[in-house]
Motif scaffolding. Structure first.
Motif, PDB file in Angstrom:
ATOM      1  N   ASP A 110     -16.665  18.740  -7.793  1.00 47.68           N
ATOM      2  CA  ASP A 110     -16.825  18.804  -5.886  1.00 47.68           C
ATOM      3  C   ASP A 110     -15.924  17.292  -5.060  1.00 47.68           C
ATOM      4  OD1 ASP A 110     -17.613  21.278  -5.250  1.00 47.68           O
ATOM      5  OD2 ASP A 110     -19.437  20.662  -5.693  1.00 47.68           O
ATOM      6  N   LEU A 111     -16.891  16.647  -6.217  1.00 49.03           N
ATOM      7  CA  LEU A 111     -16.071  15.009  -6.119  1.00 49.03           C
ATOM      8  C   LEU A 111     -16.103  13.433  -7.471  1.00 49.03           C
ATOM      9  CD1 LEU A 111     -17.767  12.253  -3.964  1.00 49.03           C
ATOM     10  CD2 LEU A 111     -17.822  11.744  -5.703  1.00 49.03           C
ATOM     11  N   VAL A 112     -14.836  12.990  -7.157  1.00 46.88           N
ATOM     12  CA  VAL A 112     -14.667  12.261  -8.697  1.00 46.88           C
ATOM     13  C   VAL A 112     -14.405  10.879  -8.679  1.00 46.88           C
ATOM     14  CG1 VAL A 112     -12.909  11.834 -10.323  1.00 46.88           C
ATOM     15  CG2 VAL A 112     -12.961  14.565  -9.647  1.00 46.88           C
ATOM     16  N   TRP A 113     -15.458  10.037  -8.873  1.00 46.16           N
ATOM     17  CA  TRP A 113     -15.171   8.750  -8.484  1.00 46.16           C
ATOM     18  C   TRP A 113     -14.306   7.720 -10.165  1.00 46.16           C
ATOM     19  CZ3 TRP A 113     -19.412   9.907  -9.931  1.00 46.16           C
ATOM     20  CH2 TRP A 113     -20.881   9.733 -11.221  1.00 46.16           C
ATOM     21  N   CYS A 114     -13.642   6.834  -9.441  1.00 42.66           N
ATOM     22  CA  CYS A 114     -13.084   5.569 -10.516  1.00 42.66           C
ATOM     23  C   CYS A 114     -14.005   4.221 -10.336  1.00 42.66           C
ATOM     24  CB  CYS A 114     -11.616   5.521 -10.141  1.00 42.66           C
ATOM     25  SG  CYS A 114     -10.860   4.953  -8.992  1.00 42.66           S
ATOM     26  N   ASN A 115     -13.060   3.330 -10.704  1.00 43.10           N
ATOM     27  CA  ASN A 115     -13.655   2.320 -11.422  1.00 43.10           C
ATOM     28  C   ASN A 115     -12.176   1.315  -9.782  1.00 43.10           C
ATOM     29  OD1 ASN A 115     -15.691   2.640 -13.163  1.00 43.10           O
ATOM     30  ND2 ASN A 115     -14.702   1.732 -14.820  1.00 43.10           N
ATOM     31  N   PHE A 116     -12.746   0.551  -9.865  1.00 37.40           N
ATOM     32  CA  PHE A 116     -12.041  -0.473  -9.000  1.00 37.40           C
ATOM     33  C   PHE A 116     -11.794  -1.830  -9.466  1.00 37.40           C
ATOM     34  CE2 PHE A 116     -16.006   0.314  -6.762  1.00 37.40           C
ATOM     35  CZ  PHE A 116     -15.335  -1.489  -5.993  1.00 37.40           C
ATOM     36  N   MET A 117     -10.652  -2.660  -8.892  1.00 36.88           N
ATOM     37  CA  MET A 117     -10.478  -3.590  -9.370  1.00 36.88           C
ATOM     38  C   MET A 117     -10.408  -4.502  -8.542  1.00 36.88           C
ATOM     39  SD  MET A 117      -9.517  -4.479 -12.339  1.00 36.88           S
ATOM     40  CE  MET A 117      -9.134  -6.036 -12.065  1.00 36.88           C
ATOM     41  N   MET A 118     -11.905  -5.765  -8.088  1.00 40.57           N
ATOM     42  CA  MET A 118     -11.953  -5.935  -7.136  1.00 40.57           C
ATOM     43  C   MET A 118     -10.719  -7.677  -6.848  1.00 40.57           C
ATOM     44  SD  MET A 118     -14.264  -5.646  -4.209  1.00 40.57           S
ATOM     45  CE  MET A 118     -15.087  -7.513  -4.477  1.00 40.57           C
ATOM     46  N   THR A 119     -10.326  -8.206  -6.027  1.00 38.15           N
ATOM     47  CA  THR A 119      -9.157  -9.055  -6.504  1.00 38.15           C
ATOM     48  C   THR A 119      -8.774  -9.999  -4.524  1.00 38.15           C
ATOM     49  OG1 THR A 119      -7.633  -7.354  -7.303  1.00 38.15           O
ATOM     50  CG2 THR A 119      -6.431  -9.185  -6.001  1.00 38.15           C
ATOM     51  N   ASP A 166      -5.351  -2.875   0.387  1.00 43.57           N
ATOM     52  CA  ASP A 166      -5.600  -2.175  -0.758  1.00 43.57           C
ATOM     53  C   ASP A 166      -4.267  -1.721  -0.875  1.00 43.57           C
ATOM     54  OD1 ASP A 166      -7.785  -3.021  -0.099  1.00 43.57           O
ATOM     55  OD2 ASP A 166      -8.428  -1.362  -0.099  1.00 43.57           O
ATOM     56  N   TRP A 167      -4.271  -1.239  -2.431  1.00 41.80           N
ATOM     57  CA  TRP A 167      -3.130  -0.394  -2.663  1.00 41.80           C
ATOM     58  C   TRP A 167      -3.687  -0.002  -3.683  1.00 41.80           C
ATOM     59  CZ3 TRP A 167      -1.492  -2.208  -8.355  1.00 41.80           C
ATOM     60  CH2 TRP A 167      -2.055  -3.439  -8.744  1.00 41.80           C
ATOM     61  N   ILE A 168      -2.933   1.655  -4.971  1.00 38.91           N
ATOM     62  CA  ILE A 168      -3.629   2.027  -6.101  1.00 38.91           C
ATOM     63  C   ILE A 168      -2.432   2.110  -7.018  1.00 38.91           C
ATOM     64  CG2 ILE A 168      -4.967   3.286  -4.556  1.00 38.91           C
ATOM     65  CD1 ILE A 168      -3.139   5.567  -4.733  1.00 38.91           C
ATOM     66  N   GLU A 169      -3.349   2.513  -8.352  1.00 38.21           N
ATOM     67  CA  GLU A 169      -2.373   2.810  -9.657  1.00 38.21           C
ATOM     68  C   GLU A 169      -1.528   4.001  -9.388  1.00 38.21           C
ATOM     69  OE1 GLU A 169      -1.861   1.115 -12.179  1.00 38.21           O
ATOM     70  OE2 GLU A 169      -3.513  -0.999 -11.654  1.00 38.21           O
ATOM     71  N   ARG A 170      -0.317   3.851 -10.247  1.00 35.84           N
ATOM     72  CA  ARG A 170       0.541   5.483  -9.875  1.00 35.84           C
ATOM     73  C   ARG A 170       0.076   6.438 -10.424  1.00 35.84           C
ATOM     74  NH1 ARG A 170       5.250   5.883 -12.547  1.00 35.84           N
ATOM     75  NH2 ARG A 170       5.893   6.863 -11.048  1.00 35.84           N
ATOM     76  N   GLU A 171      -0.772   6.338 -10.849  1.00 36.17           N
ATOM     77  CA  GLU A 171      -1.858   7.800 -11.598  1.00 36.17           C
ATOM     78  C   GLU A 171      -3.128   7.908 -11.439  1.00 36.17           C
ATOM     79  OE1 GLU A 171      -1.377   7.548 -16.163  1.00 36.17           O
ATOM     80  OE2 GLU A 171       0.553   7.380 -16.314  1.00 36.17           O
ATOM     81  N   CYS A 201       1.112  -1.148   0.108  1.00 34.24           N
ATOM     82  CA  CYS A 201      -0.017   0.296  -0.098  1.00 34.24           C
ATOM     83  C   CYS A 201       0.774   1.140   0.317  1.00 34.24           C
ATOM     84  CB  CYS A 201      -0.304   0.135   1.231  1.00 34.24           C
ATOM     85  SG  CYS A 201      -1.957   1.520   1.655  1.00 34.24           S
ATOM     86  N   ALA A 202       1.764   1.280   1.097  1.00 33.82           N
ATOM     87  CA  ALA A 202       2.839   2.753   1.048  1.00 33.82           C
ATOM     88  C   ALA A 202       3.769   3.375  -0.259  1.00 33.82           C
ATOM     89  CB  ALA A 202       3.486   2.074   2.343  1.00 33.82           C
ATOM     90  N   GLN A 203       3.806   1.445  -0.582  1.00 30.97           N
ATOM     91  CA  GLN A 203       4.426   1.870  -2.449  1.00 30.97           C
ATOM     92  C   GLN A 203       4.116   1.957  -3.103  1.00 30.97           C
ATOM     93  OE1 GLN A 203       6.718  -1.434  -3.513  1.00 30.97           O
ATOM     94  NE2 GLN A 203       7.223  -0.888  -6.182  1.00 30.97           N
ATOM     95  N   HIS A 239      -7.881  -0.527  -6.192  1.00 29.93           N
ATOM     96  CA  HIS A 239      -7.024  -2.630  -6.033  1.00 29.93           C
ATOM     97  C   HIS A 239      -7.651  -2.815  -4.846  1.00 29.93           C
ATOM     98  CE1 HIS A 239      -4.821  -3.692 -10.103  1.00 29.93           C
ATOM     99  NE2 HIS A 239      -4.500  -2.077  -9.898  1.00 29.93           N
ATOM    100  N   TYR A 240      -8.708  -3.129  -4.572  1.00 32.98           N
ATOM    101  CA  TYR A 240      -9.820  -3.458  -3.529  1.00 32.98           C
ATOM    102  C   TYR A 240      -9.230  -5.221  -3.329  1.00 32.98           C
ATOM    103  CZ  TYR A 240     -13.610  -4.265   0.071  1.00 32.98           C
ATOM    104  OH  TYR A 240     -14.229  -4.834   0.879  1.00 32.98           O
ATOM    105  N   MET A 241      -8.844  -5.217  -2.152  1.00 29.68           N
ATOM    106  CA  MET A 241      -7.937  -6.632  -2.095  1.00 29.68           C
ATOM    107  C   MET A 241      -9.238  -7.483  -0.489  1.00 29.68           C
ATOM    108  SD  MET A 241      -5.543  -6.385  -4.122  1.00 29.68           S
ATOM    109  CE  MET A 241      -4.451  -7.506  -3.554  1.00 29.68           C
ATOM    110  N   GLN A 242     -10.271  -8.306  -1.077  1.00 31.78           N
ATOM    111  CA  GLN A 242     -10.397  -9.431  -0.641  1.00 31.78           C
ATOM    112  C   GLN A 242      -9.253 -10.147   0.271  1.00 31.78           C
ATOM    113  OE1 GLN A 242     -14.161  -9.059   0.661  1.00 31.78           O
ATOM    114  NE2 GLN A 242     -12.843  -7.361   0.583  1.00 31.78           N
TER     115      GLN A 242
END
Length: 328
Positions: free
Chosen positions: A120-129, A100-105, A23-25, A210-213
């Protein structure tokens, strides 16, 4: 004039030592440089913070932008999020769960989208892993605050914050905070209030989160009976908010269904008191029992609770306890 930080990212941390390095990386590798990182250590019992600090050693340029705040006792994720909001300085607030973790951009794309669209708000798609598979959740709904809010009430959209970027002014101007001590459904509660005050929202149609299950602790917490009451508290708070603000464009039938869904897990209980409470919580929604998607046995249990047929309920509870004991 002091330049405003572009984004503050709030990361609650509690016993995620085996996940937080990745996550931190992903956070420190962000292509957007102007980010403030706020880690709230909710009195972790493992090496989460040590692992975090070790990861930070590889990013010396990020060190001046890091805040690590430790609670003196475990207070729950809702209070941890509030602590982060109290110290955040960014124009926008982002949220990441430490397992979890996120894409670099991710944050550069979302920030640019927010700025170009004055959102005021932006949302994005995500990967269920999962352990052996993954898929993209496209999180599609009309780019309209009212439509999104209604979708949260009906359950068409989920209330997570971690794929959102929200203007901090929406929180500060309207005094939006999490309900301390109520740590299930706390994100949906806040998101509904945020959407009520938003003028413009927009969507990035890319899976940037990336939402890690894989964290079984995070997965199983939702079945804890105490957590069910926390979700109910958040639901009650939402309903009070909608009524105080005279939100008449959300149908009463949808609100009743929302109430009913928030308490449904109490029908899995093995103590009579929880069935008694189930019947008395949001009683105006009890009529939905019979046409709900609950299993037949849960409908029967709900019927017994509504009509206070405690003898049969005690019999069911005793049988269930014996069965569970026999399996251990």
């Amino acid at each position: 004039m002091i330049k405003e930080t572009k984004i503050s990212v709030i990361v609650p941390v509690y016993n995620v030592g085996i996940y937080i390095a990745r996550c931190a990386q992903s956070l420190f590798d962000q292509t957007l440089e102007d980010i403030e990182y706020i880690f709230i250590d909710d009195c972790s019992l493992d090496d989460s913070i040590a692992v975090l600090k070790q990861a930070l050693e590889n990013y010396p340029a990020r060190k001046q932008h890091i805040k690590i705040i430790r609670h003196q006792e475990n207070r729950g994720v809702a209070t941890a999020r509030n602590t982060g909001l109290d110290v955040a300085k960014g124009k926008y607030i982002g949220w990441v769960d430490a397992d979890d973790w996120i894409e670099r951009e991710m944050f550069e794309k979302m920030y640019n989208t927010a700025e170009s669209g004055q959102a005021d708000l932006v949302w994005c798609n995500f990967m269920m892993t999962f352990a052996d598979s993954s898929y993209e959740n496209k999180q599609q709904v009309a780019e309209d605050p009212k439509t999104y809010l209604q979708a949260l009430i009906t359950g068409e959209m989920k209330g997570m914050l971690w794929n959102k970027l929200i203007k901090r002014q929406v929180f500060s101007k309207n005094q939006i905070r999490f309900l301390n001590g109520s740590n299930l459904g706390e994100d949906r509660n806040v998101l509904i209030k945020v959407l009520f005050y938003c003028n413009n929202i927009t969507h990035v149609e890319e899976p940037l989160y990336h939402y890690m299950q894989l964290n079984t602790g995070a997965i199983t917490r939702d079945t804890n009976t105490c957590r069910v009451y926390e979700e109910i508290d958040n639901t009650r708070d939402i309903v009070c908010f909608l009524r105080e603000k005279n939100v008449d464009w959300v149908l009463d039938s949808h609100i009743h269904d929302f109430m009913f869904r928030s308490k449904r897990k109490l029908l899995n209980a093995i103590d009579l008191i929880h069935f008694e409470k189930w019947a008395g919580i949001f009683p105006e929604s009890n009529g939905l029992l019979y046409k709900s998607t609950l299993r037949i046995r849960h409908k029967i249990l709900g019927f017994l609770a509504i009509h206070k047929i405690w003898g049969l309920l005690r019999l069911w509870i005793n049988v269930k306890k014996r069965y569970q004991t026999s399996k251990t």
